[in-house]
Design a protein around this motif. Structure first.
Motif, mmCIF file in Angstrom:
data_model
loop_
_atom_site.group_PDB
_atom_site.id
_atom_site.type_symbol
_atom_site.label_atom_id
_atom_site.label_comp_id
_atom_site.label_asym_id
_atom_site.label_seq_id
_atom_site.Cartn_x
_atom_site.Cartn_y
_atom_site.Cartn_z
ATOM 1 N N VAL A 41 14.858 66.977 57.489
ATOM 2 C CA VAL A 41 15.851 67.725 58.256
ATOM 3 C C VAL A 41 15.148 68.406 59.418
ATOM 4 N N ILE A 42 15.684 68.233 60.613
ATOM 5 C CA ILE A 42 15.090 68.857 61.787
ATOM 6 C C ILE A 42 16.136 69.663 62.543
ATOM 7 N N ALA A 43 15.663 70.630 63.297
ATOM 8 C CA ALA A 43 16.512 71.399 64.220
ATOM 9 C C ALA A 43 15.758 71.497 65.536
ATOM 10 N N LEU A 44 16.485 71.461 66.625
ATOM 11 C CA LEU A 44 15.854 71.463 67.944
ATOM 12 C C LEU A 44 15.732 72.878 68.498
ATOM 13 N N GLY A 45 14.624 73.114 69.212
ATOM 14 C CA GLY A 45 14.439 74.372 69.910
ATOM 15 C C GLY A 45 15.077 74.320 71.277
ATOM 16 N N ILE A 46 14.914 75.375 72.059
ATOM 17 C CA ILE A 46 15.532 75.428 73.377
ATOM 18 C C ILE A 46 14.925 74.400 74.331
ATOM 19 N N ASP A 47 13.716 73.911 73.982
ATOM 20 C CA ASP A 47 13.080 72.886 74.818
ATOM 21 C C ASP A 47 13.514 71.479 74.438
ATOM 22 N N GLY A 48 14.435 71.367 73.460
ATOM 23 C CA GLY A 48 14.932 70.063 73.055
ATOM 24 C C GLY A 48 14.031 69.307 72.109
ATOM 25 N N LYS A 49 12.973 69.963 71.626
ATOM 26 C CA LYS A 49 12.035 69.325 70.705
ATOM 27 C C LYS A 49 12.231 69.890 69.300
ATOM 28 N N PRO A 50 11.884 69.101 68.272
ATOM 29 C CA PRO A 50 11.993 69.627 66.902
ATOM 30 C C PRO A 50 11.198 70.912 66.735
ATOM 31 N N SER A 51 11.824 71.904 66.116
ATOM 32 C CA SER A 51 11.212 73.220 65.961
ATOM 33 C C SER A 51 11.229 73.619 64.500
ATOM 34 N N PHE A 52 10.043 73.804 63.905
ATOM 35 C CA PHE A 52 9.975 74.254 62.520
ATOM 36 C C PHE A 52 10.568 75.655 62.386
#
Length: 316
Positions: free
Chosen positions: A78-89
């Motif tokens: 499961v991933i969620a994106l940060g404000i930079d559009g990249k996966p963010s732990f």
């Protein structure tokens, strides 16, 4: 039939990129490992440590909307994106670390997740773990219907080119898999390997420093085999917001202690406020120094890992 959760197959670390037609290469996402269990009636979600996450990710429980199987066990991240559009732990832990489940409906909108599926272990009453990876991937492509919350992890044939792209995009790393490999439940071997673009570990927080009354850095440690906590560096940069630093400041009030929990003396001992080693945090770092401290550690997120599990690993 109700499934008992399993411990998933894990890759081993490598610095090499193999060549040959039997190897495939996949992006290693900076997320949380999640297995989906569907017995034909109920859907349950469990992480790699067999902790249930069914209610944390309700958008993934309508399995009939994205999988054609009558019963199945799926493996993915499961991933969620940060404000930079990249996966963010950091972002995905806002969902995975929820203690009060009534907050899920709110965070579901503010922190959308995507389930990146990469393997199938059970299908329509039959265990698939002894089938070759190539066969399992073919079955997955026939069963999974990609959508906003669910995707299949793509595989590539050229590891060098994929790793170059991972470096350019500053992604977590790459997983290397043998198409002939079986899925080894609760195991690891060289048929699955991982090559990191950066290093990470989970460390104990046993001290903090303040600026203007708010915590602004964490003093980190790992235990040795004798149970001694060694200082390995401090981290103040990362993805934590100002509100989270304030929340942390309030949280540590009841953890303060007059005793230095570290076996060795931290470099910032004069500024430090000691706390009981109860909190754990995931950090990224560039490398280990000769003094066995972390170079340029960056805070990712606090995690629900027992401090006793944060130990030096000579294989790391």
């Amino acid at each position: 039939m109700q499934f008992q959760p399993i411990i998933p197959f894990e890759p081993i670390k490598t610095e090499d990129i193999p060549t040959g037609e039997n190897w495939i290469f996949q992006v290693k996402w900076d997320g949380v490992r999640l297995l989906t269990y569907y017995d034909g009636k109920d859907v349950q979600l469990f992480n790699r440590k067999k902790n249930e996450r069914t209610f944390h990710y309700p958008e993934l429980t309508d399995i009939r909307s994205f999988c054609k199987a009558d019963s199945v066990i799926l493996d993915g991240e499961v991933i969620a994106l940060g404000i930079d559009g990249k996966p963010s732990f950091h972002e995905v832990m806002r969902r995975d670390g929820i203690r009060r489940l009534e907050r899920v409906s709110h965070l579901r909108n503010s922190v959308p997740v995507t389930y990146m599926i990469f393997d199938i272990i059970f299908y329509n009453g039959e265990w698939m773990n002894d089938f070759r990876l190539e066969e399992r991937l073919k079955l997955l492509s026939d069963l999974i219907i990609p959508g906003n919350a669910v995707q299949l992890v793509p595989s590539f044939g050229n590891g060098q080119l994929l790793y170059q792209a991972i470096e350019q995009q500053e992604l977590e790393g790459m997983v290397i898999k043998d198409l002939n490999s079986k899925y080894v439940i609760n195991g690891k071997n060289a048929s699955w390997q991982k090559k990191k673009n950066y290093n990470d570990l989970i460390a104990v927080v046993a001290g903090v420093t303040f600026r203007s009354g708010i915590v602004n850095s964490l003093l980190l440690g790992l235990y040795d085999q004798k149970g001694r906590l060694w200082y390995i560096g401090h981290a103040g940069s990362g993805k934590m917001k100002s509100t989270e630093w304030r929340q942390l400041t309030e949280k540590i009030n009841h953890l303060k202690t007059n005793n230095n929990p570290f076996f060795n003396n931290p470099a910032r001992i004069k500024e430090a406020v000691w706390i009981k080693p109860k909190l754990t945090v995931k950090v990224h770092f560039l490398e280990w120094t000769e003094g066995h401290e972390l170079r340029q550690p960056v805070i990712q997120a606090f995690v629900n890992v027992p401090p006793s599990k944060c130990v030096f690993d000579e294989k790391e």
